[in-house]
Structure formats: C-alpha cells, structure tokens
Design a protein around this motif. Structure first.
Motif, PDB file in Angstrom:
ATOM      1  N   LYS B  11       0.833  -1.208   0.000  1.00 20.47           N
ATOM      2  CA  LYS B  11       0.000   0.000   0.000  1.00 20.47           C
ATOM      3  C   LYS B  11       0.864   1.253   0.000  1.00 20.47           C
ATOM      4  CE  LYS B  11      -3.856  -2.425   1.006  1.00 20.47           C
ATOM      5  NZ  LYS B  11      -3.256  -3.768   1.184  1.00 20.47           N
ATOM      6  N   GLY B  12       0.375   2.284  -0.662  1.00 17.08           N
ATOM      7  CA  GLY B  12       1.178   3.502  -0.788  1.00 17.08           C
ATOM      8  C   GLY B  12       0.538   4.734  -0.180  1.00 17.08           C
ATOM      9  N   THR B  13      -0.401   4.531   0.751  1.00 15.67           N
ATOM     10  CA  THR B  13      -1.023   5.689   1.395  1.00 15.67           C
ATOM     11  C   THR B  13      -0.342   5.964   2.737  1.00 15.67           C
ATOM     12  OG1 THR B  13      -2.693   4.229   2.342  1.00 15.67           O
ATOM     13  CG2 THR B  13      -3.276   5.400   0.317  1.00 15.67           C
ATOM     14  N   LEU B  14      -0.515   7.188   3.215  1.00 11.12           N
ATOM     15  CA  LEU B  14       0.168   7.619   4.438  1.00 11.12           C
ATOM     16  C   LEU B  14      -0.141   6.712   5.628  1.00 11.12           C
ATOM     17  CD1 LEU B  14       1.896   9.788   5.860  1.00 11.12           C
ATOM     18  CD2 LEU B  14      -0.186  11.124   6.188  1.00 11.12           C
ATOM     19  N   ASP B  15      -1.410   6.354   5.780  1.00  8.55           N
ATOM     20  CA  ASP B  15      -1.779   5.501   6.918  1.00  8.55           C
ATOM     21  C   ASP B  15      -1.180   4.103   6.802  1.00  8.55           C
ATOM     22  OD1 ASP B  15      -3.439   5.235   4.715  1.00  8.55           O
ATOM     23  OD2 ASP B  15      -5.242   4.793   5.873  1.00  8.55           O
ATOM     24  N   SER B  52       4.602  12.994  -1.701  1.00  9.47           N
ATOM     25  CA  SER B  52       3.398  12.660  -2.463  1.00  9.47           C
ATOM     26  C   SER B  52       2.594  11.531  -1.816  1.00  9.47           C
ATOM     27  CB  SER B  52       3.787  12.273  -3.894  1.00  9.47           C
ATOM     28  OG  SER B  52       4.676  11.177  -3.862  1.00  9.47           O
ATOM     29  N   VAL B  53       3.088  11.004  -0.706  1.00  9.64           N
ATOM     30  CA  VAL B  53       2.346   9.953   0.007  1.00  9.64           C
ATOM     31  C   VAL B  53       1.227  10.624   0.799  1.00  9.64           C
ATOM     32  CG1 VAL B  53       2.487   8.160   1.781  1.00  9.64           C
ATOM     33  CG2 VAL B  53       4.346   8.419   0.134  1.00  9.64           C
ATOM     34  N   MET B  54      -0.013  10.269   0.457  1.00 10.34           N
ATOM     35  CA  MET B  54      -1.162  10.957   1.040  1.00 10.34           C
ATOM     36  C   MET B  54      -2.165  10.006   1.659  1.00 10.34           C
ATOM     37  SD  MET B  54      -1.808  13.704  -1.969  1.00 10.34           S
ATOM     38  CE  MET B  54      -2.269  15.159  -1.077  1.00 10.34           C
ATOM     39  N   ILE B  55      -3.119  10.593   2.379  1.00 12.89           N
ATOM     40  CA  ILE B  55      -4.204   9.794   2.927  1.00 12.89           C
ATOM     41  C   ILE B  55      -5.507  10.350   2.375  1.00 12.89           C
ATOM     42  CG2 ILE B  55      -4.406  11.233   5.033  1.00 12.89           C
ATOM     43  CD1 ILE B  55      -5.124   8.628   6.517  1.00 12.89           C
ATOM     44  N   MET B  85      -2.719  16.864   5.273  1.00 10.10           N
ATOM     45  CA  MET B  85      -2.111  17.894   6.111  1.00 10.10           C
ATOM     46  C   MET B  85      -2.550  17.718   7.565  1.00 10.10           C
ATOM     47  SD  MET B  85      -2.539  21.972   5.598  1.00 10.10           S
ATOM     48  CE  MET B  85      -4.002  22.016   6.618  1.00 10.10           C
ATOM     49  N   MET B  86      -3.850  17.458   7.750  1.00 14.71           N
ATOM     50  CA  MET B  86      -4.369  17.293   9.114  1.00 14.71           C
ATOM     51  C   MET B  86      -3.784  16.056   9.790  1.00 14.71           C
ATOM     52  SD  MET B  86      -8.296  18.466   8.475  1.00 14.71           S
ATOM     53  CE  MET B  86      -8.926  18.047  10.093  1.00 14.71           C
ATOM     54  N   MET B  87      -3.650  14.994   9.005  1.00 14.33           N
ATOM     55  CA  MET B  87      -3.093  13.748   9.542  1.00 14.33           C
ATOM     56  C   MET B  87      -1.636  13.955   9.959  1.00 14.33           C
ATOM     57  SD  MET B  87      -3.966  10.585  10.087  1.00 14.33           S
ATOM     58  CE  MET B  87      -3.180   9.049  10.475  1.00 14.33           C
ATOM     59  N   LYS B  88      -0.883  14.665   9.132  1.00 12.59           N
ATOM     60  CA  LYS B  88       0.526  14.913   9.448  1.00 12.59           C
ATOM     61  C   LYS B  88       0.667  15.766  10.707  1.00 12.59           C
ATOM     62  CE  LYS B  88       2.702  14.190   4.953  1.00 12.59           C
ATOM     63  NZ  LYS B  88       3.256  14.798   3.732  1.00 12.59           N
ATOM     64  N   GLN B  89      -0.241  16.740  10.846  1.00 11.36           N
ATOM     65  CA  GLN B  89      -0.216  17.582  12.051  1.00 11.36           C
ATOM     66  C   GLN B  89      -0.500  16.743  13.289  1.00 11.36           C
ATOM     67  OE1 GLN B  89      -3.073  20.657  11.228  1.00 11.36           O
ATOM     68  NE2 GLN B  89      -1.597  21.977  10.203  1.00 11.36           N
ATOM     69  N   LEU B  99       7.289   9.540   8.260  1.00  6.80           N
ATOM     70  CA  LEU B  99       7.656   8.384   7.436  1.00  6.80           C
ATOM     71  C   LEU B  99       9.135   8.410   7.087  1.00  6.80           C
ATOM     72  CD1 LEU B  99       4.897   7.869   4.749  1.00  6.80           C
ATOM     73  CD2 LEU B  99       5.305   6.579   6.847  1.00  6.80           C
ATOM     74  N   GLN B 100       9.588   9.629   6.749  1.00  9.40           N
ATOM     75  CA  GLN B 100      10.993   9.807   6.380  1.00  9.40           C
ATOM     76  C   GLN B 100      11.916   9.364   7.516  1.00  9.40           C
ATOM     77  OE1 GLN B 100      12.107  11.635   3.279  1.00  9.40           O
ATOM     78  NE2 GLN B 100      13.886  10.446   3.923  1.00  9.40           N
ATOM     79  N   GLU B 101      11.561   9.798   8.723  1.00 10.83           N
ATOM     80  CA  GLU B 101      12.384   9.464   9.894  1.00 10.83           C
ATOM     81  C   GLU B 101      12.396   7.953  10.143  1.00 10.83           C
ATOM     82  OE1 GLU B 101      11.114  11.529  13.405  1.00 10.83           O
ATOM     83  OE2 GLU B 101      12.832  10.828  14.593  1.00 10.83           O
TER      84      GLU B 101
END
Lengths: 75, 155
Positions: B11-15, B52-55, B85-89, B99-101
C-alpha cells in the motif's frame, strides 16, 4: 539509581522510545546503565519486552505524574 | 543465529505506510534481520521524496474525522491534501515519527528494502526516483528470504 548515560524520549510515541533506547545503548559498554525518560504509556510494556528479547536488563521503572523513567543495563 | 522477519508492503497511502516501517524498525532494534519487499503501490514508499504519500478519507470510513463528512464532500478537490495535512499535524502533535524518519531509522538499522522489478516495469517508473539503498528483485528472490523467517507479514 546510578546511571552512565541519560536520554529523554518525552513526547515521543511508539516505536521511537524503543528505537532511541537501542541507539543509545549501542555506544555504551557492557554493564553500563542507561536512564531513559518517556511519556508514552505504551513504553512500559514495550521496554520490558525490549529487555526480554535483547538480553539487556531492565533494572527498574519509576512513574511520576505521567512520566516514566527506566533504567536499562546493557548486556 | 538472529531471528528473521519479512514484510510485503503493498500500500502507498500515508496511513498504510506506517505499519511496515514501524514493524521493520522495531524488529531490527530487537535484533531481527529484516527484509521488506515493496510491490505495487508500496513502491511509492521507496521514493526519494515522500511528500506525495497521502491519505484519503474517501472509501476509508474507519478514518476518524473531526466532523462527520458525507462522501459527496470528501470527493471535492483539495480534500485529499487537506486530510493529509491534518493527519501529518496529528502525527506530529502526538510525537509519532514521520515516514521519512522511520524509513531512515530502518536503513540505519540495516533493514533490507527490495523493490519489485515487475511493478517498476509495469508502471514505467524511473529508478532514479527511488532511494539508492533498495535492491530490485522478484517474488522468487523474496521467497529465498521469507521461507526461512520467524515472522512474515503482508501489509
């Protein structure tokens, strides 16, 4: 409790307290003690599980107003 | 001999990007030898640039929303970016690693990343867009490692 190195993982969530613990222990000598502070309540069981699986000894754990302090002795 | 864990990340979504990286980095910290096989949409997680990884709240009814939102509204332009954006916050506020970390921590702990060659060809991806620390291989190569693991997961 005496310790040789200290790390504050306050505010960090799973799995960071474990990963940071592993990292902190990596440049310590066998028998040295790491003091780790975390606020993630999941760390209580995770740190014990980390100790059980890696052979490092969890010497003690203290809780004070939502903050957990662990003493981990390096294998 | 150390224990082994293999993960297939599809899967390639943020979650859905979090489980493979969390489990891989943790297992590595516990002394496991870990390989993650990225296939289909999972390949997006090997991009140098993870922005570009999004939810999406669309078709994701279990995603907690601040206010109940009809599907028709979720379809509006910009909703995906806003949800991301809200999920990342939220992740940041709760001290969850980016994710990067987590990916960097995996690499640092010598987790081996394998990118599915077939998917690269299928979607005509440019390998220069992916991180250099991954190897390219196929199902048989993965089985060579997975067949001998203590934990094997499909995400």
């Amino acid at each position: 409790m005496n310790f040789d190195k200290e790390f504050d993982a306050s505010g960090l969530s799973c799995p960071l307290p474990i990963l940071k613990t592993k990292k902190a222990l990596s440049d310590m000598a066998s028998g040295q003690v790491l003091k780790l502070v975390a606020t993630d309540c999941g760390a209580v069981k995770d740190m014990q599980a980390f100790a059980d699986q890696t052979g490092n000894s969890l010497l003690g754990m203290e809780e004070a107003s939502g903050s957990y302090t662990f003493y981990m002795k390096k294998k | 001999m150390s224990k082994k864990m293999a993960i297939i990340a599809t899967k390639g979504t943020l979650d859905m990007a979090y489980p493979p990286f969390i489990l891989a980095s943790t297992a590595a910290a516990l002394g496991y030898e870990v390989q993650v096989f990225f296939t289909f949409y999972g390949l997006q997680l090997l991009r140098k640039d993870l922005s570009s990884v999004m939810i999406s709240p669309l078709a994701n009814p279990a995603m907690p929303m601040p206010v109940p939102m009809p599907v028709m509204v979720q379809m509006l332009p910009g909703m995906e970016s806003m949800a991301t954006m809200m999920m990342k916050q939220k992740l940041k506020k709760h001290g969850v690693a980016s994710l990067q970390e987590l990916r960097d921590l995996c690499l640092e702990a010598e987790v081996k990343f394998i990118a599915c060659q077939m998917t690269v060809d299928l979607f005509e991806f440019d390998k220069s867009e992916f991180i250099e620390q991954c190897e390219y291989g196929g199902a048989a190569m993965f089985m060579g490692f997975a067949g001998d693991t203590d934990i094997c997961l499909f995400v």
